[in-house]
Design an enzyme around this catalytic site. Structure first.
Site, PDB file in Angstrom:
ATOM      1  N   SER A  51       0.840  -1.200   0.000  1.00 34.15           N
ATOM      2  CA  SER A  51       0.000   0.000   0.000  1.00 34.15           C
ATOM      3  C   SER A  51       0.874   1.249   0.000  1.00 34.15           C
ATOM      4  O   SER A  51       2.010   1.226   0.469  1.00 34.15           O
ATOM      5  CB  SER A  51      -0.884   0.040   1.249  1.00 34.15           C
ATOM      6  OG  SER A  51      -1.701  -1.099   1.330  1.00 34.15           O
TER       7      SER A  51
HETATM    8  N1  SAH Z   1      -0.702  -4.744   4.190  1.00 32.26           N
HETATM    9  C1  SAH Z   1       0.025  -5.027   2.960  1.00 32.26           C
HETATM   10  C2  SAH Z   1      -0.822  -4.707   1.744  1.00 32.26           C
HETATM   11  C3  SAH Z   1      -0.861  -5.884   0.855  1.00 32.26           C
HETATM   12  S1  SAH Z   1      -2.048  -5.898  -0.449  1.00 32.26           S
HETATM   13  C4  SAH Z   1       1.377  -4.349   2.956  1.00 32.26           C
HETATM   14  O1  SAH Z   1       1.660  -3.552   3.863  1.00 32.26           O
HETATM   15  O2  SAH Z   1       2.184  -4.614   2.060  1.00 32.26           O
HETATM   16  C5  SAH Z   1      -3.312  -6.942   0.237  1.00 32.26           C
HETATM   17  C6  SAH Z   1      -2.920  -8.354   0.571  1.00 32.26           C
HETATM   18  O3  SAH Z   1      -4.112  -9.017   1.018  1.00 32.26           O
HETATM   19  C7  SAH Z   1      -2.385  -9.182  -0.589  1.00 32.26           C
HETATM   20  O4  SAH Z   1      -1.126  -9.682  -0.275  1.00 32.26           O
HETATM   21  C8  SAH Z   1      -3.411 -10.312  -0.741  1.00 32.26           C
HETATM   22  O5  SAH Z   1      -2.841 -11.556  -1.126  1.00 32.26           O
HETATM   23  C9  SAH Z   1      -4.022 -10.380   0.646  1.00 32.26           C
HETATM   24  N2  SAH Z   1      -5.358 -10.978   0.737  1.00 32.26           N
HETATM   25  C10 SAH Z   1      -6.408 -10.818  -0.095  1.00 32.26           C
HETATM   26  N3  SAH Z   1      -7.469 -11.551   0.326  1.00 32.26           N
HETATM   27  C11 SAH Z   1      -7.071 -12.195   1.462  1.00 32.26           C
HETATM   28  C12 SAH Z   1      -7.707 -13.114   2.361  1.00 32.26           C
HETATM   29  N4  SAH Z   1      -8.962 -13.558   2.174  1.00 32.26           N
HETATM   30  N5  SAH Z   1      -6.989 -13.568   3.420  1.00 32.26           N
HETATM   31  C13 SAH Z   1      -5.701 -13.169   3.626  1.00 32.26           C
HETATM   32  N6  SAH Z   1      -5.057 -12.306   2.802  1.00 32.26           N
HETATM   33  C14 SAH Z   1      -5.724 -11.826   1.737  1.00 32.26           C
END
Ligand code: SAH
Length: 204
Positions: A51
């Protein structure tokens, strides 16, 4: 980066300090390292993104982290948001459904010395019941509707921060007032990667 966040209206000094302390370039692929302190999202593989700093700051401010809060994060991704929450004094339980990202983030956070972040390879739609209740829950992928298990795993008085919508999502803050009552507030719009169900294992 911190000056940019200030310029965009982030005024919470505790959050700004934490964001000044955690080196974001560790969480990026080499190709993007030179740009790590720009206010932009970047690809982290598997169609996912880290993000942008403004979004990380925004969600962190809404969560109002207190020292020793037990926090559940759904969507570990790079591990950067989890590191910021840990820098704010939280014990962080973070869940990721992409195995490769889970493994990378877990190793990186240990190497960097974040001993209060616990990583799990799970589908976050059911939350993480064995460590519930949580004082705070943060979702970092866009959900069409708020998964009920997340509300149920909030402590009374706890806060859930979650982007809800389709291609564009509205940031919601849900407070648990009692066993049965919840209060909802709406904030700005964001574009997160979609929340997906099921697991993605390495090699599949
Ligand atoms: N907080 C992260 C943002 C990552 S983007 C950072 O600081 O880098 C969002 C993430 O959510 C992705 O890696 C994706 O694989 C994960 N995601 C999406 N749906 C999910 C679910 N049902 N359970 C766990 N993770 C999930």
């Amino acid at each position: 980066m911190v000056d940019t966040l200030r310029g965009r209206g982030i005024t919470d000094e505790t959050v700004l300090t934490a964001m000044g302390l955690v080196p974001r370039h560790f969480f990026l692929e080499n190709a993007f390292e030179a740009h790590a302190y720009e206010d932009k999202p970047f690809p982290i593989g598997h169609e996912q993104t880290i993000s942008q700093p403004y979004t990380v700051a925004y969600q962190s401010v809404l969560l109002d982290i207190k020292s020793n809060d037990k926090v559940l994060e759904i969507g570990t991704g790079s591990g950067y948001q989890a590191a910021i929450l840990a820098a704010l004094g939280a014990r962080v339980y973070t869940v990721e459904r992409q195995e490769a990202l889970y493994v990378n983030a877990k190793n990186l956070l240990v190497e960097m010395g974040f001993h209060t972040v616990y990583c799990f390879f799970r589908d976050g739609s059911m939350g993480l019941r064995e460590y519930a209740p949580y004082q705070k829950i943060i979702v970092t992928a866009g959900v069409p509707i708020v998964p009920n298990p997340l509300k149920q795993q909030l402590a009374v008085g706890g806060i859930l921060v979650i982007p809800v919508g389709g291609a564009v999502q509205e940031m919601l803050r849900i407070r648990r007032l009692s066993e049965t009552e919840f209060q909802e507030e709406r904030f700005d719009r964001f574009r997160f990667v979609p929340f997906l169900e099921g697991l993605n294992k390495v090699g599949e």
